[in-house]
Write an enzyme that holds these catalytic residues in place. Structure first.
Site, mmCIF file in Angstrom:
data_model
loop_
_atom_site.group_PDB
_atom_site.id
_atom_site.type_symbol
_atom_site.label_atom_id
_atom_site.label_comp_id
_atom_site.label_asym_id
_atom_site.label_seq_id
_atom_site.Cartn_x
_atom_site.Cartn_y
_atom_site.Cartn_z
ATOM 1 N N GLU A 70 0.573 -1.307 0.011
ATOM 2 C CA GLU A 70 0.084 -0.114 -0.100
ATOM 3 C C GLU A 70 0.966 1.170 0.096
ATOM 4 O OE1 GLU A 70 -2.323 0.072 3.629
ATOM 5 O OE2 GLU A 70 -3.566 1.679 2.847
ATOM 6 N N LYS B 118 -9.495 1.793 -2.176
ATOM 7 C CA LYS B 118 -9.699 1.076 -0.982
ATOM 8 C C LYS B 118 -11.213 1.403 -0.364
ATOM 9 C CE LYS B 118 -7.059 0.827 3.416
ATOM 10 N NZ LYS B 118 -6.064 1.437 4.129
ATOM 11 N N CYS C 178 -5.198 -3.366 2.348
ATOM 12 C CA CYS C 178 -5.228 -3.432 3.903
ATOM 13 C C CYS C 178 -6.544 -3.736 4.567
ATOM 14 C CB CYS C 178 -4.774 -2.338 4.290
ATOM 15 S SG CYS C 178 -3.641 -2.498 5.898
ATOM 16 N N SER D 150 23.490 5.234 32.158
ATOM 17 C CA SER D 150 23.215 5.734 33.753
ATOM 18 C C SER D 150 23.846 4.584 34.517
ATOM 19 C CB SER D 150 21.924 5.759 34.088
ATOM 20 O OG SER D 150 21.157 4.590 33.886
ATOM 21 N N ASP E 193 17.615 0.395 31.633
ATOM 22 C CA ASP E 193 17.000 0.979 30.379
ATOM 23 C C ASP E 193 17.886 1.474 29.485
ATOM 24 O OD1 ASP E 193 14.055 0.924 31.294
ATOM 25 O OD2 ASP E 193 14.850 2.392 32.788
ATOM 26 N N ASN F 299 15.175 17.502 39.490
ATOM 27 C CA ASN F 299 14.863 17.823 38.027
ATOM 28 C C ASN F 299 16.077 18.523 37.190
ATOM 29 O OD1 ASN F 299 12.669 16.539 37.827
ATOM 30 N ND2 ASN F 299 11.131 18.048 37.835
#
Lengths: 585, 585
Positions: free
Chosen positions: A41, A113, A149, A334, A338, A415
């Site tokens: 598509e 479509k 689709c 760190s 993560d 922060n």
């Protein structure tokens, strides 16, 4: 009839580049004996082009690209490519989402479509008018039904609820279609391929028609297209599958019979899996969750799913960088899990020499953190810097002292540290042209356990759609598949997670245990369950209310978040649109 | 029949608060002799609720609110309120956008919206199914045609092109409607009220029916609703107008004749204004631009328009803060015109005592800048701090020196300064609970002449939809309407604009002159003109290409920008959706 399923990786708006990819795939298909090439598509312009579709000059470039392909492929191969068609009528939207059948230097058919998805990340009613009816075309003595689709996602026997109006497949078969082809740009999420395989197989079997499905591959901003095109015979048996997360051309003998013994229908019966009978239009994409829940815990994907996620994230990261013109990346390391995971994905996507990890310790960082960050970089072979932030923190404190006089330290000071790191990372990005990768996960983003303009700085949020528990699973998986040189430090996996923005801080001092948190998050974000629903199911009322409140009050942070790679049924980002200014219960 | 046009300012999801406002307006309407209260679209939940409409618990709260109003207003006043209706059918979307007619403790009618806007900031096809036909209800011996917003925006004689399917007004009149009522949540942009007045007047006149239109008022994230409800008699003459940018109840004798001599139709003929004959669906909202261009320069709004923008921005700022729970604001005051203007708007929105301006000088700031910043604060009576950043810049440079060794200063060092200011502003926001207001304008945001995570930090971008030339016009306007104490320092208006991030920097060293830049921007962003279009009209080719390239390559910054108050036909934000990863020509 030998048909080639051609999975290309288009770049949005790169008409020349996309045409070149289409031409190359068509030549390969021809050389391997194909009589027809089936593309995905919108492959001529790339999907989703979004508001670029409102630019007349963009549409002119599209029309020129179709002209180019009509001529360049005239003596190569008949092809069906995805694009748009301008409408003459002034009623409705000015375009159709169409497939264009080019053969022998002519446009021999255009199919529009019928069913336009307008939910989650899809906005097709914004740009397109739905076709009144699907198109049937005769080619090589066979009647081919052209669909795009969503046209194939409407089988009321599979979804139980009928979800759109008249079904285009019913119409095509009633009018004599001998085979159904489907051009797709169907973005990946965990479990979707399994659903898709079952659904399309059931559709082929029901109508007793072969069904060929060609899907886009590649990353585009938050969306990752997984390819894995599919072909089924008239019994719903799988004939062929395209490669996952990479380009490829697969040749299928469309009217052959598959060698498989088990049909999709039999497989469905064997596993006892059915889809939820109360699924509505918006829940369609969630159907696989029902599936995965019956097979195991809510959060944990199975091994093959983890490998899918792995490949999806590498492709999404690589393509975002490539299509935006970045060759190198930088990220804060760190020592936590993560950033270790994002570094591992970046090392695969960019090559280790093109990735720079930076540790930015303050007084609140444990010695072990720097050790783990350094080990993470060493295991991956990426570049590594240490930039201490204590002196910069001191400079901020000095200048802010007169304004902050008499106030106790609080989240403001926490922060500042995260934001200093953001400034440093952006300085490296600006100086060296690195793409800054954000390392936050979905659990943090959901609860606002992240600092806007701090750790949220970056061009791409690689794991922002992974719950923390999935971060652990995927990290363990990456280590398991590379036992000789596991990329994630064991200490990063085993130690208690912490933001290290104040003394002795632990994530679990502020948040419920991640197993519990993630289960609640998944139910609320992906299943739209309410506090009442969860409490009725036995979850602790105060925990539930606290989590829901955290989600609601963090909307403003997510509005300014980097695009994040979508891997679940509902990611934060373009597919989730929540007002910021609203009454928080 | 005396009908009250009731403009309330709902908060999204504040069902109790919104019901209380509806009840209060209904009581006032009753006391002033009304027989029927007409409210705005979705007033029970607030518009646009977006994906909150996908939460079952949100819909349950809506249903309870309708029940509450049915009972609480039973002996007060019959009312037509805006809400949603759940559909029983499994075909299509699960909701209608509906108006609910409550009288004597009963639901006497529900009318569903026929035409669903899905363009620019509107996503209604995402949530709603369109009605098959509009609803006619008999009340007090009269047949009332119920319509919702877009239902009245489809007159082919006004828009020349027919834009949707069968027109609901034609249908209602054909079935005997004696009066048309319209519930709207129609967001403000410059010039829209004039278009709307002409259009609705022409519609009333064409069908020889009175037309009553009740519009939402208030700010919701980026959208500002201006109220200014309208009533026309059967000749298309204006009977009444609701107040602009504030709540209000206006009582109209619906079948009276207006005292005006001139009809809207005559006015249209007198001014010679017609709408573009090649307008398509997406261009509908741009129609007023054609208008304003014939009346003056492309960019400069006329005086009344500037006052509209002024009131819109104050309301938008005040409501965003109030609905998010902020009572105070902070902003960086550079001494330049952008921050001086935002400070003036903030002083009105919050009260001067609740606003804090902060100058953050570096070595590159002229002495005059600090003088101007101080004067700006003094003129407005807001709080003022000075926090020098030079020592913090030094601390960053020291830590980055090893990593940056051998590299010349460039944009990285410029951005560090802007980002230090962002960190300081967020520190004040976090410490004192102030809403940080961003001060960038549309010309900067368009060209990327702004620093992500620097001056772009903030919860609300007050003037991000004002071109720089409009910033000047509006500043002069604010000074003109307060000649005794002009809020904007003359020096801020008269000096050459500069970001002051390096020595002797001026905006016009990097950008074309703002008059020229803004004309190009408006044509490209609002009219979707291409480089070729502009060059054909005589604009310098290299300037045009440079500006277009700047727009394209800055998409990633805008994706992470704060919500900005929309005042033009096309703002950056929810109504403009452009991929980041794309081929830049």
């Amino acid at each position: 009839m030998k048909i080639a399923l051609c999975q290309i990786n288009p770049t949005i708006g790169d008409f020349d580049g996309n045409c070149a990819r289409i031409e190359s795939a068509a030549r390969e298909a021809k050389s391997r004996g194909a009589e027809l090439g089936l593309f995905s598509e919108m492959c001529v312009m790339g999907y989703p082009a979004r508001d670029l579709l409102e630019k007349p000059a963009f549409l002119d470039a599209h029309d020129r690209a179709i002209e180019r392909l009509r001529e360049s492929l005239a003596n190569v191969l008949p092809v069906i490519v995805g694009g748009v068609k301008r409408r003459n009528s002034h009623v409705g939207k000015p375009l159709h989402n169409s497939c264009i059948f080019l053969a022998g230097g002519k446009v021999i058919a255009i199919g529009d479509k019928c069913l336009l998805p307008t939910y989650d990340v899809f906005d097709e009613d914004r740009y397109f008018t739905e076709a009144d009816a699907p198109t049937l075309v005769e080619f090589s003595g066979r009647k081919i039904g052209l669909t795009i689709c969503e046209d194939c996602w409407n089988d009321k026997d599979f979804w139980i609820d009928r979800i759109y109006r008249t079904d285009p497949i019913d119409t095509l078969v009633a009018h004599g279609a001998e085979i159904i082809v489907n051009l797709s740009a169907s973005p990946y999420h965990i479990g979707k391929h399994e659903i898709k395989t079952r659904m399309l197989g059931a559709l082929a079997k029901k109508h007793r028609r072969p069904l060929l499905y060609a899907n886009q591959v590649g990353g585009n901003d938050d969306l990752i297209f997984d390819g894995r095109s599919l072909a089924f015979d008239a019994e719903g048996r799988l004939l062929a599958t395209g490669p996952g997360f990479e380009e490829g051309v697969v040749i299928v003998d469309a009217f052959a019979k598959a060698p498989y013994v088990t049909t999709i229908g039999e497989e469905l019966e064997r596993t006892g899996i059915t889809l939820s009978p109360d699924a509505d239009l918006i829940d369609v994409m969630n159907a696989d969750m029902e599936l995965s829940e019956r097979e195991g815990p809510v959060i944990e994907p199975v091994d093959t799913e983890l490998e899918e996620v792995h490949r999806a994230l590498v492709l999404g990261t690589r393509d975002y960088a490539r299509k935006c013109g970045f060759k190198t990346a930088v990220l804060g390391l760190s020592g936590g899990i993560d950033s270790a995971l994002v570094a591992a994905i970046a090392a695969e996507a960019f090559g280790p020499a093109n990735v720079t990890g930076v540790a930015m310790p303050s007084r609140y960082n444990a010695e072990q953190s720097l050790i783990d960050a350094r080990e993470s970089a060493a295991r991956l072979g990426i570049n590594f810097h240490v930039i201490p932030i204590e002196a910069i923190v001191g400079a901020f404190n000095t200048e802010l002292a007169p304004v902050f006089a008499g106030r106790k330290p609080d989240v403001a000071e926490e922060n500042i540290q995260a934001r200093i790191r953001g400034v440093l990372m952006m300085a490296l990005s600006n100086k060296f042209g690195h793409l800054l990768l954000t390392t936050g996960n979905k659990s943090e983003l959901a609860t606002g356990y992240c600092t806007l303009y701090g750790d949220m700085c970056g061009g791409l949020a690689v794991i922002s759609d992974l719950y923390k528990t999935m971060v652990y699973s995927l990290s363990r998986h990456l280590n398991a598949i590379k036992p000789a040189n596991p990329p994630i430090p064991i200490s990063s996996i085993e130690k208690a997670p912490t933001a290290e923005l104040r003394a002795n801080q632990k994530d679990q001092d502020s948040l419920p245990p991640y197993d519990l948190l993630d289960t609640i998050l998944k139910r609320v974000i992906e299943k739209r369950e309410s506090a009442e629903d969860l409490i009725a199911k036995g979850y602790d009322a105060s925990t539930v209310k606290r989590v829901l409140r955290l989600i609601d009050i963090s909307e403003y942070k997510r509005r300014q978040a980097a695009p994040g790679l979508k891997v679940t049924t509902k990611a934060f980002g373009t597919g989730r649109r929540i007002p910021i200014a609203q009454k928080i219960p």
